[in-house]
Design an enzyme around this catalytic site. Sequence first.
Site, mmCIF file in Angstrom:
data_model
loop_
_atom_site.group_PDB
_atom_site.id
_atom_site.type_symbol
_atom_site.label_atom_id
_atom_site.label_comp_id
_atom_site.label_asym_id
_atom_site.label_seq_id
_atom_site.Cartn_x
_atom_site.Cartn_y
_atom_site.Cartn_z
ATOM 1 N N HIS A 109 0.852 -1.248 0.051
ATOM 2 C CA HIS A 109 0.128 0.191 -0.073
ATOM 3 C C HIS A 109 0.997 1.483 -0.120
ATOM 4 O O HIS A 109 0.757 2.145 -0.781
ATOM 5 C CB HIS A 109 -0.871 -0.045 1.261
ATOM 6 N N GLU B 157 1.208 8.048 -3.721
ATOM 7 C CA GLU B 157 2.008 7.623 -2.678
ATOM 8 C C GLU B 157 3.320 8.612 -2.602
ATOM 9 O O GLU B 157 3.678 8.867 -1.419
ATOM 10 C CB GLU B 157 2.295 6.156 -2.865
ATOM 11 N N HIS C 193 3.706 10.770 0.509
ATOM 12 C CA HIS C 193 4.397 10.129 1.762
ATOM 13 C C HIS C 193 5.866 10.132 1.226
ATOM 14 O O HIS C 193 6.909 10.422 2.036
ATOM 15 C CB HIS C 193 4.081 8.727 1.837
#
Length: 252
Positions: free
Chosen positions: A51, A124, A128
């Site tokens: 993920h 992502e 992040h």
Amino acid sequence: MRLSVVAVALLLPLAAAVLASAEQFDFFYLVQQQGCCFPDSGKPAAEFGIHGLWPNYAQCRSSAGEVGLVDMGVMRRKKCWPEYCDDGKPLSLWEIKDLVKQLDQSWPTLSCKSGKSMEFWSYEWRKHGTCSDLGQHDYFAAALALKSRHNLTAILADAGIVPSDDDTYFLSSISDAIAEGTGFKANLECNRDKSGETQLFQVYQCVDRSGNSLIDCPLPMQGKCRDRVKLPPFVGDRELAVADTSAARAAG
């Protein structure tokens, strides 16, 4: 007056350093979960998929300075991780071109709203990866390497914990199997299936700040799990089972 200007000039770098250090994260979460949909790369592998690799604080922060046990709801209300550290630095496919085949296999999009993996990786990275202190290639390569070294599906299977529509397992058995198989404790998150039964949803493995090695998770997580949970079949397994059943009916 001149002395005041000099003093301010000297203090500015120090203030900037303090602000930068305040945003420093303590560890990564390597988060793996089961998908529900087919990405644009085709049928996903019958195993946990990445993920994300998420920089995280060891203690959630709030205006009141509260810290302690992490609840999934609290994580979304407090500042438990840095995010969007450089929104003007989008992911470049050129930077990760040699990783795309591995990413398609191990980090496909898990969203039913969009089957485009590049969009998922870009998101992502933006949320992040830009806070990871890693370059684009190193960020994705680190997650792939960690998943490859510690195959959760195989680790659980070795402990007799395999995907099933019917069987349930003690949560402690899943946790112990992962700790024994990897050498480190992980955090687990659960959700409910259509019938309301609790099932394993995501595994949060903790990683050091370099992104190279697993560590014991520095704080527990209340992941909405019960004492016994299901490990549902992976998307690939479910499709294979449906195909086998259809073939058997046609033959009959």
